[in-house]
Design an enzyme around this catalytic site. Structure first.
Site, PDB file in Angstrom:
ATOM      1  N   GLU A  33       0.862  -1.177   0.000  1.00  0.00           N
ATOM      2  CA  GLU A  33       0.000   0.000   0.000  1.00  0.00           C
ATOM      3  C   GLU A  33       0.901   1.230   0.000  1.00  0.00           C
ATOM      4  O   GLU A  33       1.793   1.340   0.856  1.00  0.00           O
ATOM      5  CB  GLU A  33      -0.906   0.017   1.225  1.00  0.00           C
ATOM      6  CG  GLU A  33      -1.877   1.194   1.217  1.00  0.00           C
ATOM      7  CD  GLU A  33      -2.778   1.254   2.432  1.00  0.00           C
ATOM      8  OE1 GLU A  33      -3.575   2.207   2.514  1.00  0.00           O
ATOM      9  OE2 GLU A  33      -2.679   0.359   3.301  1.00  0.00           O
ATOM     10  N   ARG A 260       5.192 -13.128  10.239  1.00  0.00           N
ATOM     11  CA  ARG A 260       5.668 -11.779   9.961  1.00  0.00           C
ATOM     12  C   ARG A 260       7.010 -11.555  10.660  1.00  0.00           C
ATOM     13  O   ARG A 260       7.376 -12.301  11.580  1.00  0.00           O
ATOM     14  CB  ARG A 260       4.663 -10.727  10.430  1.00  0.00           C
ATOM     15  CG  ARG A 260       4.450 -10.701  11.930  1.00  0.00           C
ATOM     16  CD  ARG A 260       3.621  -9.493  12.342  1.00  0.00           C
ATOM     17  NE  ARG A 260       4.349  -8.260  12.110  1.00  0.00           N
ATOM     18  CZ  ARG A 260       3.844  -7.043  12.341  1.00  0.00           C
ATOM     19  NH1 ARG A 260       2.610  -6.916  12.774  1.00  0.00           N
ATOM     20  NH2 ARG A 260       4.565  -5.976  12.131  1.00  0.00           N
ATOM     21  N   LYS A 270       3.745   1.066  10.097  1.00  0.00           N
ATOM     22  CA  LYS A 270       3.788   2.378   9.446  1.00  0.00           C
ATOM     23  C   LYS A 270       2.999   3.418  10.244  1.00  0.00           C
ATOM     24  O   LYS A 270       3.384   4.587  10.306  1.00  0.00           O
ATOM     25  CB  LYS A 270       3.250   2.270   8.016  1.00  0.00           C
ATOM     26  CG  LYS A 270       4.201   1.554   7.066  1.00  0.00           C
ATOM     27  CD  LYS A 270       3.727   1.586   5.642  1.00  0.00           C
ATOM     28  CE  LYS A 270       2.698   0.551   5.345  1.00  0.00           C
ATOM     29  NZ  LYS A 270       2.360   0.454   3.905  1.00  0.00           N
TER      30      LYS A 270
END
Length: 552
Positions: A33, A260, A270
């Site tokens: 994104e 992850r 983020k």
């Protein structure tokens, strides 16, 4: 090809699939994104997706998940492309965007409405959350859930044409409000956002959610393996539900999850990085204390070290916290083979060799690398006045049990020095040290008492002032992602500078050259201030503790 790619569980899945269907083409994708810079977790995903595609002669698409114009920006797209190229990867033909499929995704949304599998809800966000229930309490159907297909189509069209305010209405999937999985309790598929999109401009005022757009984009691009991290495990059920009910039945993409990346004393979120920037803890996304790829690059990390790190940590379904020393070992190993050695003094103390001839200019020829002869030699000047490290003064001179007049040290590549006096000011601060050199001690075998007394140095006549920037752990806690307020655990000593001296031969090197300062660590040469005549360096990583050779 990396052994990790050959041996991880995803490879084993693909291998079994190819046994059943040898002609199956392997297509992967990396779908960031564009609402921030890439970080080390993204590097792990890039490493996996691009290398799997390469191994099986398939393709890896770069697709920007640009479904939220409130947070996305073209500057992030540019930085993402730059980071991927820096890591050494090329995507298939051209980059894709979810926004290029908006028209098709809209038609797929209408298809779900026509199948009575989606409806326009007029509850607000707070009400939707309340009606959804909890893990212990089942959800409650929206009072608008059973509207007619005709009314839902009409309202959805009005949403598209800007008849309603943001948050006034949304499109939801009609699945099961009593499901044990919260995500399946009629998730939102479309929401109203009045914000100019960098690609579609003002064409749309409704935007699909990630969960709705992502699986459709995968299917449209013929992605075979949609690889993501474990936090999307529950999303997999919705992923399948959408594809099934939109009739993507022939070779649909399949989602698989892996752990992850979690690295101690670091954050990758983020959203949390934006908090640090807003609160002015850091200035930009490329701060070397962050694990953004631009931050690591600015600090001095190489693409090879990042890829090697991704290879070492592997791909499993087991979440764990990786130690920082593993990342540091990768850059240290990479630089050890490729960079020149120099000498630098971070906290200088003047040593005056009183019996050394004042006008003598003695040139010492020194290797640029201890084992690689192809890196050649450099010349360093020895003189009457030299700088030595304050820490060496404390540990090897002041901390000695011997009388000052009996202390000897060995200067790296040069002479044995006998210390005889320490000059201090009225506050007991060291002004300078006096010593005498012993002739014919260059290159001679050292006795045991001097083996731990070897120190580096820089000649006053052969040096240039320098600023050394140090970037340490940004957080005091090992797992800051678990903290409610990361601002409470900021390390006050995460950044500091030292002023010292380096060999002036460094002036011949290009900016952004990595060097090893002997006995100190690896540094990146980042700038030369010509007006004020000083160099600037970023500390990359410390040296691994080892015994130094006595052959000088």
């Amino acid at each position: 090809m990396s052994d990790i790619i050959n041996n991880n569980f995803i490879h084993n899945i693909i291998k079994k699939d190819l046994l059943k269907n040898p002609k199956k083409k392997i297509n992967t994708r990396f779908p960031p994104e564009p609402n921030g810079y890439l970080h080390l977790g993204h590097a792990k995903a890039i490493f996996l997706n691009f290398n799997l595609a390469k191994k099986y002669n398939g393709t890896c698409n770069l697709r920007f998940d640009d479904t939220n114009p409130k947070t996305e920006n073209l500057k992030y797209i540019k930085s993402i492309k730059k980071d991927i190229r820096w890591l050494g990867y090329l995507w298939n033909n051209h980059s894709n965007y979810t926004s290029q499929y908006f028209k098709k995704i809209y038609q797929y949304a209408k298809k779900l409405i026509k199948k009575n599998l989606a409806y326009v809800d007029q509850l607000n966000q707070i009400e939707i959350k309340k009606f959804r229930g909890t893990l212990k309490e089942k959800g409650i159907n929206s009072p608008f859930r059973n509207q007619t297909i005709k009314k839902n189509l009409s309202l959805f069209k009005k949403m598209k044409n800007g008849f309603f305010k943001e948050g006034e209405m949304c499109l939801r999937a009609k699945i099961n409000m009593k499901s044990n999985f919260l995500l399946l309790r009629d998730p939102v598929l479309y929401r109203i956002i009045y914000k100019n999109h960098y690609h579609t401009k003002k064409k749309w005022c409704i935007y699909p959610t990630y969960d709705f757009a992502h699986c459709i984009s995968d299917a449209l691009e013929n992605i075979t393996y949609s690889l993501c991290t474990l936090e999307f495990l529950e999303n997999k059920k919705l992923y399948k539900w959408i594809l099934k009910n939109l009739n993507f039945k022939k070779n649909p993409p399949i989602q698989y999850e892996y752990s992850r990346l979690n690295l101690e004393y670091s954050i990758l979120s983020k959203r949390k990085i934006k908090i640090l920037i807003k609160k002015k803890i850091i200035k930009k996304w490329n701060d070397p204390r962050l694990l953004t790829l631009s931050g690591l690059r600015k600090k001095g990390y190489t693409p090879n070290s990042i890829n090697n790190f991704c290879e070492k940590i592997g791909f499993t379904k087991q979440n764990s916290i990786i130690q920082l020393k593993l990342l540091e070992s990768c850059i240290r190993k990479d630089l050890n083979l490729t960079v020149h050695r120099k000498m630098a003094i971070l906290n200088p103390v003047m040593l005056i060799i009183t019996n050394y001839p004042k006008n003598l200019k003695e040139i010492l020829k020194v290797k640029n690398h201890p084992t690689n002869k192809n890196m050649g030699f450099r010349e360093i000047l020895f003189s009457k006045k030299i700088y030595i490290e304050e820490e060496d003064v404390k540990k090897k001179i002041l901390n000695s049990k011997k009388k000052i007049s009996d202390i000897k040290i060995k200067l790296r590549y040069a002479y044995v020095i006998k210390i005889y006096k320490i000059i201090k000011d009225k506050n007991h601060n060291i002004l300078h040290i006096l010593g005498k050199y012993k002739q014919n001690t260059i290159g001679k075998k050292l006795n045991n008492s001097l083996k731990n007394k070897i120190i580096h140095w820089v000649s006053k006549k052969n040096s240039i002032p320098a600023i050394f920037k140090f970037y340490n752990k940004l957080f005091l806690k090992k797992n800051p992602e678990k903290e409610k307020n990361i601002l409470n655990i900021i390390n006050p000593n995460s950044y500091y500078i030292n002023k010292g001296f380096v060999e002036n031969s460094i002036l011949t090197y290009k900016i952004n050259t990595a060097l090893q300062f002997e006995r100190l660590g690896y540094f990146l040469y980042i700038n030369y201030n010509i007006k004020k005549n000083f160099l600037i360096f970023n500390k990359i990583v410390s040296l691994k503790q080892k015994k130094y050779s006595n052959k000088f």
